[in-house]
Structure formats: structure tokens, C-alpha cells
Design a protein around this motif. Sequence first.
Motif, PDB file in Angstrom:
ATOM      1  N   GLY A  78       0.806  -1.217   0.000  1.00  0.00           N
ATOM      2  CA  GLY A  78       0.000   0.000   0.000  1.00  0.00           C
ATOM      3  C   GLY A  78       0.839   1.267   0.000  1.00  0.00           C
ATOM      4  O   GLY A  78       2.046   1.247   0.250  1.00  0.00           O
ATOM      5  N   MET A  79       0.183   2.362  -0.289  1.00  0.00           N
ATOM      6  CA  MET A  79       0.805   3.681  -0.254  1.00  0.00           C
ATOM      7  C   MET A  79       0.706   4.199   1.184  1.00  0.00           C
ATOM      8  O   MET A  79      -0.275   3.886   1.866  1.00  0.00           O
ATOM      9  CB  MET A  79      -0.037   4.571  -1.183  1.00  0.00           C
ATOM     10  N   PRO A  80       1.689   4.986   1.653  1.00  0.00           N
ATOM     11  CA  PRO A  80       1.513   5.581   2.995  1.00  0.00           C
ATOM     12  C   PRO A  80       0.164   6.310   3.065  1.00  0.00           C
ATOM     13  O   PRO A  80      -0.211   7.012   2.119  1.00  0.00           O
ATOM     14  CB  PRO A  80       2.676   6.559   3.093  1.00  0.00           C
ATOM     15  N   ILE A  81      -0.561   6.150   4.149  1.00  0.00           N
ATOM     16  CA  ILE A  81      -1.949   6.618   4.184  1.00  0.00           C
ATOM     17  C   ILE A  81      -2.058   8.130   3.978  1.00  0.00           C
ATOM     18  O   ILE A  81      -2.995   8.605   3.336  1.00  0.00           O
ATOM     19  CB  ILE A  81      -2.670   6.143   5.482  1.00  0.00           C
ATOM     20  N   ALA A  82      -1.085   8.898   4.468  1.00  0.00           N
ATOM     21  CA  ALA A  82      -1.153  10.349   4.308  1.00  0.00           C
ATOM     22  C   ALA A  82      -1.049  10.725   2.834  1.00  0.00           C
ATOM     23  O   ALA A  82      -1.687  11.682   2.372  1.00  0.00           O
ATOM     24  CB  ALA A  82      -0.041  11.035   5.109  1.00  0.00           C
ATOM     25  N   GLU A  83      -0.255   9.962   2.090  1.00  0.00           N
ATOM     26  CA  GLU A  83      -0.112  10.227   0.659  1.00  0.00           C
ATOM     27  C   GLU A  83      -1.382   9.799  -0.084  1.00  0.00           C
ATOM     28  O   GLU A  83      -1.884  10.514  -0.964  1.00  0.00           O
ATOM     29  CB  GLU A  83       1.100   9.442   0.146  1.00  0.00           C
ATOM     30  N   GLY A  88       2.515   2.001   8.164  1.00  0.00           N
ATOM     31  CA  GLY A  88       3.833   2.015   8.791  1.00  0.00           C
ATOM     32  C   GLY A  88       4.467   0.646   8.805  1.00  0.00           C
ATOM     33  O   GLY A  88       3.843  -0.354   8.420  1.00  0.00           O
ATOM     34  N   PRO A  89       5.721   0.573   9.273  1.00  0.00           N
ATOM     35  CA  PRO A  89       6.494  -0.659   9.157  1.00  0.00           C
ATOM     36  C   PRO A  89       6.183  -1.716  10.208  1.00  0.00           C
ATOM     37  O   PRO A  89       6.587  -2.861  10.054  1.00  0.00           O
ATOM     38  CB  PRO A  89       7.934  -0.157   9.339  1.00  0.00           C
ATOM     39  N   ARG A  90       5.497  -1.359  11.270  1.00  0.00           N
ATOM     40  CA  ARG A  90       5.194  -2.356  12.287  1.00  0.00           C
ATOM     41  C   ARG A  90       3.942  -3.149  11.918  1.00  0.00           C
ATOM     42  O   ARG A  90       3.103  -2.686  11.168  1.00  0.00           O
ATOM     43  CB  ARG A  90       5.029  -1.672  13.651  1.00  0.00           C
ATOM     44  N   ILE A  91       3.847  -4.358  12.461  1.00  0.00           N
ATOM     45  CA  ILE A  91       2.676  -5.207  12.208  1.00  0.00           C
ATOM     46  C   ILE A  91       1.619  -4.854  13.234  1.00  0.00           C
ATOM     47  O   ILE A  91       1.745  -5.188  14.412  1.00  0.00           O
ATOM     48  CB  ILE A  91       3.053  -6.701  12.333  1.00  0.00           C
ATOM     49  N   ALA A 115      -6.341   3.219  13.895  1.00  0.00           N
ATOM     50  CA  ALA A 115      -5.353   4.119  13.287  1.00  0.00           C
ATOM     51  C   ALA A 115      -5.842   4.644  11.942  1.00  0.00           C
ATOM     52  O   ALA A 115      -5.730   5.843  11.650  1.00  0.00           O
ATOM     53  CB  ALA A 115      -4.015   3.394  13.126  1.00  0.00           C
ATOM     54  N   ALA A 121      -8.622   7.205  12.495  1.00  0.00           N
ATOM     55  CA  ALA A 121      -8.077   8.463  13.028  1.00  0.00           C
ATOM     56  C   ALA A 121      -7.405   9.255  11.903  1.00  0.00           C
ATOM     57  O   ALA A 121      -7.571  10.474  11.803  1.00  0.00           O
ATOM     58  CB  ALA A 121      -7.094   8.181  14.158  1.00  0.00           C
ATOM     59  N   CYS A 122      -6.651   8.557  11.060  1.00  0.00           N
ATOM     60  CA  CYS A 122      -5.977   9.234   9.947  1.00  0.00           C
ATOM     61  C   CYS A 122      -6.995   9.777   8.948  1.00  0.00           C
ATOM     62  O   CYS A 122      -6.838  10.881   8.430  1.00  0.00           O
ATOM     63  CB  CYS A 122      -5.011   8.281   9.251  1.00  0.00           C
ATOM     64  N   LEU A 134      -7.134  13.608   7.949  1.00  0.00           N
ATOM     65  CA  LEU A 134      -6.693  13.960   6.602  1.00  0.00           C
ATOM     66  C   LEU A 134      -7.837  14.314   5.670  1.00  0.00           C
ATOM     67  O   LEU A 134      -7.666  15.039   4.694  1.00  0.00           O
ATOM     68  CB  LEU A 134      -5.917  12.792   5.997  1.00  0.00           C
TER      69      LEU A 134
END
Lengths: 247, 247
Positions: A175-180, A221-224, A233, A236-237, A241
Motif C-alpha cells: 500500500g501507499m503511505p496513508i497520508a499520501e 507504517g512498518p510495524r505489524i 489508526a 483516526a488518519c 486527513l
Amino acid sequence: MKSRAPGIRLYIDADLSSDGAIKLADGHAHYLRNVMRVESGDEILVFNGRDGEWRAVIAAIGKASVRLQIEVQTREQTPGPDLWLAFAPVKRGPIELIAGKACELGVSALIPVITARTNVGRINRTRLQTIATEAAEQCGRLDVPEVKAPVDLPEFIADWPAERTLVVCDETGGGMPIAEALAGANPAAPWAVLVGPEGGFVKSELEAITKLHIIKRVGLGPRILRAETAAIAALACWQALVGERRP
Amino acid sequence: MKSRAPGIRLYIDADLSSDGAIKLADGHAHYLRNVMRVESGDEILVFNGRDGEWRAVIAAIGKASVRLQIEVQTREQTPGPDLWLAFAPVKRGPIELIAGKACELGVSALIPVITARTNVGRINRTRLQTIATEAAEQCGRLDVPEVKAPVDLPEFIADWPAERTLVVCDETGGGMPIAEALAGANPAAPWAVLVGPEGGFVKSELEAITKLHIIKRVGLGPRILRAETAAIAALACWQALVGERRP
């Protein structure tokens, strides 16, 4: 006017209008009388998802019922975000967390979606609806999100409304970073967030989802993240956004 | 090589290097032997916050200890975000939720801050550290956030490192939308998020906080979020907007 019960905010079914009187029974009456120990003359707030929020006064407390006198509208009904959360059911603790937090974070509907790797049994839909309703009462919303009946993923995909953008939380790293992915997105459009089960979607599921008309595969993000963390998350984003960005 | 224990990932104290042997006792040995029922020859992953992540093989299982043979480094140690979460302690369920989710969302330290409206008793710091450690093991982090000793808010403010930006979740409505406040922010700088208690900071507290050098007062939307929801939402937004934004 006494203010012994300043924090009470109740979602009720009845229509609300000035000078109306409402009789509450069963759960609501029990809650007000035995849990919150209201007294005659105490003020509470009520809403029904249609008529805004109203101040009401406890007019009478009976053995099995409480009578409210509706006084004045405190807020007009305004629509919340048109944001669904579709999620693979998880165990009892996490799924109840999702129901409450998704409501706080403004979703309009919760849709349990059964996927290949979903390994939980029956969903207690009534319990999830109660949790969502209590969260709505506490967070100040003017409506309550509906907890829908569970659907299988193929049916969910087949019935997908083409105009609704689906944000798919993709833990495979594709996936693309969510903010992008959400930059400049239209808050007035209909939206949904989809979160898979622990262990993720199987490949064929992700391919089928990706064929839907408007879809954004996002990474968180990189964590699972656990499924419930990913849901909270992503919501919230989305609010930060898209939904509640300053216009 | 057997892969009966593919999911096990353990945070340990010992130094890690190739061809090292490590003896685990007590909690770790019990967990591997009795909970995960590992057998000789099973592979697990280990990390210590300093030497990256390593593949290790169960070399021997004794009555009170388990011996690991360290094999090969699977990931190099890389630093995570320099992001603290300071939060007013809440009840047991929500505070444990904060510890686990904050770890999943990449915080480097958790700091309980006692405020005027904080009305919980003793904090079980050991328990919170255990929860954070388990979350680190499960989410794939290479380090474990430290749960610091509780501090009173005035002390927290007096000792504040001037170069660290503090994102204050302000439920009074005086904050900027978080996406706006964090737009274009520097991910390499040191950061912290501060979340108040249920009921919020009192006015004098918020005034004292606002006098800190670098501070961003942010809002998280029109609904009243529970303290733990605000913490999780703010951290998720920080990661999306600052920490894990595509460079």
C-alpha cells in the motif's frame, strides 16, 4: 434547576420536540434510576439521530419507568461523516474495542466481513450495537452507527456501491503511505475503511478487492499492527486527513 | 529445520552475536516450554534493542531453563521514531490499552503524568512494561519503549527538554486540526504527544503547558474522545503525517 446529573446523555427512539413528554421503561429507566440515581428535576440530554439534541428534565420516577419532560433543543441535527468501517471479526475484546472506538472516531456504519482467515465464531451483534450506542452517548455524537449483519467477503465485494471509495489497510507492504493516499481527498464523498483479519487477506481476496472501482490500498507504517489497532489508526488518519481537515 | 514455532519473537537482555549461546530461565523458559511448547530444533527470533534481530534455535530444553543457539542476524538494528507519549493515567483497562497500542504505534517512551484531574491510584509500572514488551515482540519492533516513573505535571513542565516538540491534545477546542498542525513537520526532530485525563487539563495547567518552547495544540475532531482513544489517534496521525510519511 439542579445539575446533579450533568453528564447524562441518552440515545432514545422517541421523536423529540419542545414540550413533549416521554416515558422511558426497562433499560433506560433502570439506568437512570438505579445506576445514575437521578432525582425528579434533574436535567439530562437526549438525542435520537433525527431531531438533534435536547435538554430534558426528569419529571417523575416510577418503579418501572421514568418520565421525561423535553425542554429545549441544545443542538440541531447535522450529518456526520459518511464513513463505513468494514472489518474482519476478531476475538471478543478486540471486536468490542473496534465497536466503541470506531463510533468515537465518527463512523456511520460497522460491517463485519467474513474472510478466509477469519477464525472467530458467532458475532454478538446486539452487544456490539450496545457498545456503539454507549460510545455515541459519551462522545457527543448526534447519531449512532449501525452495526450491520456479517457478510462474506465475496458478497461484500459483489454488492459494493461503485461510488464509495474503499480504503484497504494492506499489511503486505503493497500500500501507499496513508497520508499520501488520502491527500486532497474529497470529504463530501462516501467512504469506507476495510481492515482484514489477523494474518491478513489471502492473495486471491486482495486481488478481488483490488478490482473494485475506487480503491486505495494504504500502509500504516512498518510495524505489524493488530487488526483493531489498524482499524483505529486508519479511522483516526481518515478523520485528520479527510473528514475533519480544516476546509 | 523445523518451523513449528514460526511466530515466536522474544525480547531478551543478553548480547546477540553469531554463534552465541544463551540460557533463558524463569519467565522466558516457562513461556517457551509450557506456553509455546517449543521443541529442540525449533527456530525463534530474538532481539535486545541493541544488536538487531537474530534467528535462534532451541538447543536444549531443561526443567527450569532453555538454551538458545544464536544463528544469523535477520535484521540490523535501526532507530525507531524519537516519539514520547506523555499521558495522564486512566483506569486499568484503558491504561493497559495505551501501553500496548502506543508501542505498536512506535513510541520510544511512555511517561505517566499526574495532573489535577487525574483520579487513579497507583500505577502498575511493571505490568505496563510487560504489556509494552509483548506488543514490541508481536509488532516486529527492534526495541521496547520504556515505561517511565510517573511525574507530576509541574515537574514534567519544569524538566521539559527545550528542543523537543510537544503535541498537546487539547479537548477544549482551542487546538488546530492535527493534520494542519503537523503538515511539513520534521520527522528527524525529537517529538512528544501529551494527552490529558478524562475531563481534561484545568485552565492553569493548559496555560503552563502552553508556555513551553515548542508546542502544538491540536484538536482531534468534534467528538469527545476518551483519553485512550485520543492517545491512539494522535500517535496514528503523527506516524502518518510525520514519522512515516514518504520522504
